[in-house]
Design a protein around this motif. Sequence first.
Motif, PDB file in Angstrom:
ATOM      1  N   ALA A  30       0.838  -1.210   0.000  1.00 10.10           N
ATOM      2  CA  ALA A  30       0.000   0.000   0.000  1.00 10.10           C
ATOM      3  C   ALA A  30       0.865   1.249   0.000  1.00 10.10           C
ATOM      4  O   ALA A  30       0.610   2.190  -0.773  1.00 10.10           O
ATOM      5  CB  ALA A  30      -0.929  -0.004   1.203  1.00 10.10           C
ATOM      6  N   GLU A  31       1.879   1.282   0.841  1.00  8.78           N
ATOM      7  CA  GLU A  31       2.761   2.447   0.906  1.00  8.78           C
ATOM      8  C   GLU A  31       3.406   2.716  -0.447  1.00  8.78           C
ATOM      9  O   GLU A  31       3.450   3.857  -0.918  1.00  8.78           O
ATOM     10  CB  GLU A  31       3.841   2.239   1.971  1.00  8.78           C
ATOM     11  CG  GLU A  31       3.305   2.268   3.386  1.00  8.78           C
ATOM     12  CD  GLU A  31       4.329   1.834   4.421  1.00  8.78           C
ATOM     13  OE1 GLU A  31       5.243   1.033   4.097  1.00  8.78           O
ATOM     14  OE2 GLU A  31       4.219   2.283   5.571  1.00  8.78           O
ATOM     15  N   GLN A  32       3.900   1.665  -1.082  1.00  7.97           N
ATOM     16  CA  GLN A  32       4.558   1.807  -2.380  1.00  7.97           C
ATOM     17  C   GLN A  32       3.564   2.268  -3.451  1.00  7.97           C
ATOM     18  O   GLN A  32       3.857   3.168  -4.244  1.00  7.97           O
ATOM     19  CB  GLN A  32       5.192   0.486  -2.797  1.00  7.97           C
ATOM     20  CG  GLN A  32       5.926   0.560  -4.115  1.00  7.97           C
ATOM     21  CD  GLN A  32       6.584  -0.766  -4.479  1.00  7.97           C
ATOM     22  OE1 GLN A  32       6.463  -1.761  -3.789  1.00  7.97           O
ATOM     23  NE2 GLN A  32       7.283  -0.764  -5.592  1.00  7.97           N
ATOM     24  N   ALA A  33       2.382   1.652  -3.480  1.00  8.92           N
ATOM     25  CA  ALA A  33       1.381   2.029  -4.481  1.00  8.92           C
ATOM     26  C   ALA A  33       0.957   3.487  -4.313  1.00  8.92           C
ATOM     27  O   ALA A  33       0.856   4.228  -5.305  1.00  8.92           O
ATOM     28  CB  ALA A  33       0.163   1.113  -4.381  1.00  8.92           C
ATOM     29  N   LEU A  34       0.737   3.917  -3.084  1.00 11.13           N
ATOM     30  CA  LEU A  34       0.308   5.300  -2.860  1.00 11.13           C
ATOM     31  C   LEU A  34       1.354   6.293  -3.355  1.00 11.13           C
ATOM     32  O   LEU A  34       1.015   7.297  -3.983  1.00 11.13           O
ATOM     33  CB  LEU A  34      -0.012   5.518  -1.380  1.00 11.13           C
ATOM     34  CG  LEU A  34      -1.257   4.791  -0.888  1.00 11.13           C
ATOM     35  CD1 LEU A  34      -1.369   4.894   0.629  1.00 11.13           C
ATOM     36  CD2 LEU A  34      -2.510   5.324  -1.566  1.00 11.13           C
ATOM     37  N   VAL A  35       2.621   6.011  -3.093  1.00  8.10           N
ATOM     38  CA  VAL A  35       3.693   6.889  -3.581  1.00  8.10           C
ATOM     39  C   VAL A  35       3.683   6.908  -5.107  1.00  8.10           C
ATOM     40  O   VAL A  35       3.768   7.981  -5.724  1.00  8.10           O
ATOM     41  CB  VAL A  35       5.065   6.451  -3.020  1.00  8.10           C
ATOM     42  CG1 VAL A  35       6.203   7.142  -3.758  1.00  8.10           C
ATOM     43  CG2 VAL A  35       5.142   6.733  -1.528  1.00  8.10           C
ATOM     44  N   GLU A  36       3.571   5.730  -5.729  1.00  8.78           N
ATOM     45  CA  GLU A  36       3.536   5.665  -7.196  1.00  8.78           C
ATOM     46  C   GLU A  36       2.353   6.425  -7.771  1.00  8.78           C
ATOM     47  O   GLU A  36       2.431   6.970  -8.866  1.00  8.78           O
ATOM     48  CB  GLU A  36       3.496   4.203  -7.655  1.00  8.78           C
ATOM     49  CG  GLU A  36       4.803   3.476  -7.429  1.00  8.78           C
ATOM     50  CD  GLU A  36       4.726   1.994  -7.753  1.00  8.78           C
ATOM     51  OE1 GLU A  36       3.689   1.530  -8.295  1.00  8.78           O
ATOM     52  OE2 GLU A  36       5.703   1.282  -7.458  1.00  8.78           O
ATOM     53  N   TRP A  37       1.258   6.473  -7.018  1.00  8.95           N
ATOM     54  CA  TRP A  37       0.046   7.154  -7.481  1.00  8.95           C
ATOM     55  C   TRP A  37       0.047   8.642  -7.135  1.00  8.95           C
ATOM     56  O   TRP A  37      -0.918   9.345  -7.402  1.00  8.95           O
ATOM     57  CB  TRP A  37      -1.183   6.494  -6.899  1.00  8.95           C
ATOM     58  CG  TRP A  37      -1.366   5.060  -7.321  1.00  8.95           C
ATOM     59  CD1 TRP A  37      -0.818   4.437  -8.398  1.00  8.95           C
ATOM     60  CD2 TRP A  37      -2.143   4.076  -6.654  1.00  8.95           C
ATOM     61  NE1 TRP A  37      -1.215   3.122  -8.444  1.00  8.95           N
ATOM     62  CE2 TRP A  37      -2.036   2.862  -7.384  1.00  8.95           C
ATOM     63  CE3 TRP A  37      -2.930   4.074  -5.508  1.00  8.95           C
ATOM     64  CZ2 TRP A  37      -2.686   1.694  -7.015  1.00  8.95           C
ATOM     65  CZ3 TRP A  37      -3.572   2.908  -5.132  1.00  8.95           C
ATOM     66  CH2 TRP A  37      -3.453   1.731  -5.886  1.00  8.95           C
ATOM     67  N   GLY A  38       1.105   9.119  -6.494  1.00  8.09           N
ATOM     68  CA  GLY A  38       1.218  10.539  -6.182  1.00  8.09           C
ATOM     69  C   GLY A  38       0.554  10.962  -4.888  1.00  8.09           C
ATOM     70  O   GLY A  38       0.342  12.153  -4.660  1.00  8.09           O
ATOM     71  N   VAL A  39       0.236  10.010  -4.018  1.00  6.14           N
ATOM     72  CA  VAL A  39      -0.356  10.340  -2.718  1.00  6.14           C
ATOM     73  C   VAL A  39       0.794  10.453  -1.717  1.00  6.14           C
ATOM     74  O   VAL A  39       1.540   9.501  -1.500  1.00  6.14           O
ATOM     75  CB  VAL A  39      -1.358   9.261  -2.259  1.00  6.14           C
ATOM     76  CG1 VAL A  39      -1.923   9.600  -0.888  1.00  6.14           C
ATOM     77  CG2 VAL A  39      -2.483   9.101  -3.283  1.00  6.14           C
TER      78      VAL A  39
END
Length: 141
Positions: A30-39
Amino acid sequence: MSTPLEALPYRHVLTLPAMPSAVRTARETAEQALVEWGVSPRHPTVGPALLILSELVTNSVRHAAELSPQMTVIYAAGQDCLAFAVHDRHPYQPPLYGAVTGTGTGGLATVMELTLGLGGTAVVRSDADGKGKSIWITLPL
């Protein structure tokens, strides 16, 4: 929250063994995906969202692993919305809002307190065959 889940442009699906290590893997993903998504990791919703996710995965490991050796975590986000679900193949559907009214304790009560405190929603969706469920959390960003 009025954003339909189908309209969220970012999605990621992760299947994990129903073992304690799944909690850490789901959270790190989740942490990695959120960063990739610009959150931003500093967004005020991110910390509570990660705790909610960790609690849901923990519940699946503790209560569903015997009937469901795997679980699926679904992550989705858009410009103003974050959603995630934990799916397992155990038929029991916990009463989410019972946790808020005082009949629930522990992790699920924490999940509901945080979700509602952030202005989010929670729902349990049964599988078509009734032998599994997903708990969906949607939070505003």
